[in-house]
Each structure stands twice: as structure tokens, then as C-alpha cells.
Design a protein around this motif. Structure first.
Motif, PDB file in Angstrom:
ATOM      1  N   SER A 104      -0.693  -4.548  -3.148  1.00 43.43           N
ATOM      2  CA  SER A 104      -0.856  -3.549  -4.252  1.00 43.43           C
ATOM      3  C   SER A 104      -0.709  -4.343  -5.417  1.00 43.43           C
ATOM      4  CB  SER A 104       0.045  -2.509  -4.347  1.00 43.43           C
ATOM      5  OG  SER A 104       0.161  -1.906  -5.700  1.00 43.43           O
ATOM      6  N   GLY A 113       7.471   0.834 -12.331  1.00 42.90           N
ATOM      7  CA  GLY A 113       6.919   1.500 -11.351  1.00 42.90           C
ATOM      8  C   GLY A 113       6.303   2.799 -11.448  1.00 42.90           C
ATOM      9  N   ALA A 121       2.528   5.540  -7.450  1.00 39.24           N
ATOM     10  CA  ALA A 121       3.888   5.393  -7.265  1.00 39.24           C
ATOM     11  C   ALA A 121       4.404   6.557  -6.185  1.00 39.24           C
ATOM     12  CB  ALA A 121       4.751   5.720  -8.531  1.00 39.24           C
ATOM     13  N   ASN A 160       6.916  -6.510  -9.205  1.00 35.39           N
ATOM     14  CA  ASN A 160       7.362  -5.048  -9.841  1.00 35.39           C
ATOM     15  C   ASN A 160       8.689  -4.676  -9.674  1.00 35.39           C
ATOM     16  OD1 ASN A 160       7.507  -2.035  -8.713  1.00 35.39           O
ATOM     17  ND2 ASN A 160       5.875  -2.386 -10.185  1.00 35.39           N
ATOM     18  N   PHE A 173       2.221  -2.752  -7.468  1.00 36.17           N
ATOM     19  CA  PHE A 173       3.582  -2.701  -6.983  1.00 36.17           C
ATOM     20  C   PHE A 173       3.948  -4.103  -6.064  1.00 36.17           C
ATOM     21  CE2 PHE A 173       2.465   1.694  -7.550  1.00 36.17           C
ATOM     22  CZ  PHE A 173       3.609   2.092  -8.180  1.00 36.17           C
ATOM     23  N   SER A 174       3.142  -4.965  -6.187  1.00 35.42           N
ATOM     24  CA  SER A 174       3.523  -6.181  -5.407  1.00 35.42           C
ATOM     25  C   SER A 174       4.494  -6.999  -6.443  1.00 35.42           C
ATOM     26  CB  SER A 174       2.139  -7.356  -5.095  1.00 35.42           C
ATOM     27  OG  SER A 174       1.713  -7.395  -6.507  1.00 35.42           O
ATOM     28  N   LEU A 217       1.321   3.305  -2.327  1.00 30.71           N
ATOM     29  CA  LEU A 217       1.785   2.038  -3.058  1.00 30.71           C
ATOM     30  C   LEU A 217       0.394   1.176  -2.805  1.00 30.71           C
ATOM     31  CD1 LEU A 217       5.185   1.132  -1.948  1.00 30.71           C
ATOM     32  CD2 LEU A 217       4.588   2.349  -3.822  1.00 30.71           C
ATOM     33  N   ASN A 225      -2.119   1.971  -5.201  1.00 26.01           N
ATOM     34  CA  ASN A 225      -1.376   1.621  -6.761  1.00 26.01           C
ATOM     35  C   ASN A 225      -0.973   2.934  -7.146  1.00 26.01           C
ATOM     36  OD1 ASN A 225      -2.073  -1.145  -6.761  1.00 26.01           O
ATOM     37  ND2 ASN A 225      -4.227  -0.345  -7.054  1.00 26.01           N
ATOM     38  N   TRP A 238      10.298  -1.833  -9.506  1.00 25.41           N
ATOM     39  CA  TRP A 238      10.640  -0.754  -8.558  1.00 25.41           C
ATOM     40  C   TRP A 238      10.812  -1.367  -7.027  1.00 25.41           C
ATOM     41  CZ3 TRP A 238       8.150   1.041  -3.935  1.00 25.41           C
ATOM     42  CH2 TRP A 238       8.520   2.297  -3.274  1.00 25.41           C
ATOM     43  N   THR A 239       9.935  -2.141  -6.794  1.00 27.42           N
ATOM     44  CA  THR A 239       9.715  -2.951  -5.361  1.00 27.42           C
ATOM     45  C   THR A 239      10.922  -3.929  -5.509  1.00 27.42           C
ATOM     46  OG1 THR A 239       7.212  -2.892  -5.629  1.00 27.42           O
ATOM     47  CG2 THR A 239       8.195  -4.374  -3.903  1.00 27.42           C
ATOM     48  N   ALA A 258       3.399  -1.983  -0.603  1.00 26.39           N
ATOM     49  CA  ALA A 258       3.105  -2.597  -1.985  1.00 26.39           C
ATOM     50  C   ALA A 258       2.684  -4.284  -1.872  1.00 26.39           C
ATOM     51  CB  ALA A 258       4.812  -2.837  -2.630  1.00 26.39           C
TER      52      ALA A 258
END
Length: 225
Positions: A201, A3, A161, A208, A204-205, A156, A159, A210-211, A198
Motif C-alpha cells: 500500500s 492512517g 483505512a 505509517n 499504509f506501508s 489497505l 489505500n 497505524w501499521t 499494508a
């Protein structure tokens, strides 16, 4: 932490302001009472209030151009404080519109974005610090949820972080869990609203990492109820 691949810009956005704050001795000391930036003269602030009261989807571009004519670099700290603390905390239905206006202004005044981001993080941390384990505060909860929603839209959904050093979402959730039911009432809706950014995004969708990591913690907390 994949991410973070798109995080370098957000990082740069914030670093200059953190450095500035540390120089002023505001390096996160809790005992210091936050003093809002000085307001500009009334003629200027009134024009900005009026502008934000009359902005809509159809006139966002022209109102943003007007805003750029009024705003100057020295006004940005006050402007960020005004938009975050006075509008974003309470006007959820205007979040997308405010973010669009800031996108337009950003083209003319590149410092507007880091300044607003700095103010968002400061305001969020200030509410999180004041959360009590024995007393609920409905207004703080609503403000926090709204700030989370806007943070997700502003980062997010564009796009960009959210960096661990600014807000570590997973740690916030675990910490709230250990503190008890009331802190969870603040933190779970806050994080959920951030992560909504997210969904639209590219970066981040899901899936991803991180999500997904945040979803995993939310799921654990849900299962533990």
C-alpha cells in the motif's frame, strides 16, 4: 491517527449500511440470530455461481461485465453475503482475483463495495464473538484468517483505512491476550493477515503510524510468550 487520512471513503462506505441496520433493529445486538439475505431466483443465482467458478485473471474484465448485467441493486445484500461467506472464507488463492472483479463491478455499481465491506466486518465480528476460551475450532480459525487476508486486500492494499469504529485491531489483540491462549490463536493470525495488505500500500506501508502501532503490539505479544 494519520492512517485515517485516507479513511473517509471507507467511513462513508459503511455509514449508510450501519444506519440502515440500526433502523432494522440490528444495531449489533448479539442475541439476534443473523438471517442471511434471501437468494434470488435460481436462474440468477446459478448464473452467478457459474460465473465465479469460471473467472480467471485473463477473463476477469469480461466476466465482471457479465456480472454487472446480472446484478441489480436489490441483489447486492445477497451477493455480498455469497461472496464473503461462501467464497472468501474458504478460497484464499482467489482473493486477489475476487478483489479485481469487485473493482470492475464497483465502476458500474458503486454500492457493491460498501455492501461487501459491511458483510466482511459482520462476518468477522460474528466469528470473533463465538470464539471460546476452552475449545478450538479449526474451521472458524481458517475462515477468520481468510476474511482477514481479504479485508487487507480490499482496504489497505487499495489505500483505504480500516476504521476504529468497525474493527480496532489493537484492542482486539489486547483483549485476546487477556482472555488467554486460545483467543490469541484466532486473533494474532487474523490481524497479521489483515496487515499484510499494508505491504503493497502507498498509504499504509511502514512507517505509517497505524501499521506501526499494530506491529508494536504484535511484537509485545511475541516477546511475552
Amino acid at each position: 491517527h494519520h492512517g485515517h487520512m485516507t479513511g473517509s471513503q471507507s467511513s462513508k462506505d459503511l455509514q449508510s449500511y450501519q444506519h440502515h441496520q440500526q433502523q432494522q433493529g440490528g444495531g449489533g445486538s448479539m442475541s439476534q440470530e443473523y438471517v442471511p439475505p434471501d437468494s434470488p431466483e435460481e436462474a440468477v443465482s446459478d448464473r452467478i455461481y457459474f460465473l465465479f467458478n469460471n473467472v480467471s485473471k485473463s477473463n476477469a474484465k469480461e466476466k465482471s461485465a457479465e456480472l454487472c448485467e446480472i446484478l441489480q441493486e436489490p441483489l447486492l445484500p445477497w451477493f455480498a453475503y455469497y461472496i464473503v461467506c461462501k467464497r472468501i472464507t474458504s478460497e484464499q488463492s482467489f482473493h486477489e482475483l475476487f478483489a479485481t472483479v469487485l473493482d470492475f463491478v464497483q465502476d458500474r455499481l458503486p454500492d457493491v463495495r460498501p455492501r461487501v465491506l459491511f458483510e466482511l466486518i459482520r462476518c468477522i465480528k460474528s466469528i470473533l464473538r463465538s470464539v471460546r476460551t476452552d475449545m478450538d475450532d479449526m474451521q472458524s480459525r481458517t475462515s477468520l484468517k481468510n476474511l482477514g487476508r481479504f479485508l487487507g486486500i480490499f482496504t489497505l492494499a487499495r489505500n483505504r483505512a480500516i476504521l476504529h469504529d468497525d474493527l480496532n485491531m489493537k484492542d482486539l489483540l489486547y483483549e485476546a491476550y487477556h482472555k488467554g491462549a486460545l483467543p490469541l490463536l484466532y486473533v494474532v493470525p487474523f490481524v497479521s493477515h489483515v496487515v499484510r495488505g499494508a505491504v503493497d500500500s502507498i498509504a499504509f506501508s511502514p512507517p505509517n503510524p497505524w501499521t506501526m502501532a499494530i506491529f508494536k503490539v504484535l511484537r509485545e505479544l511475541y516477546d511475552m510468550r
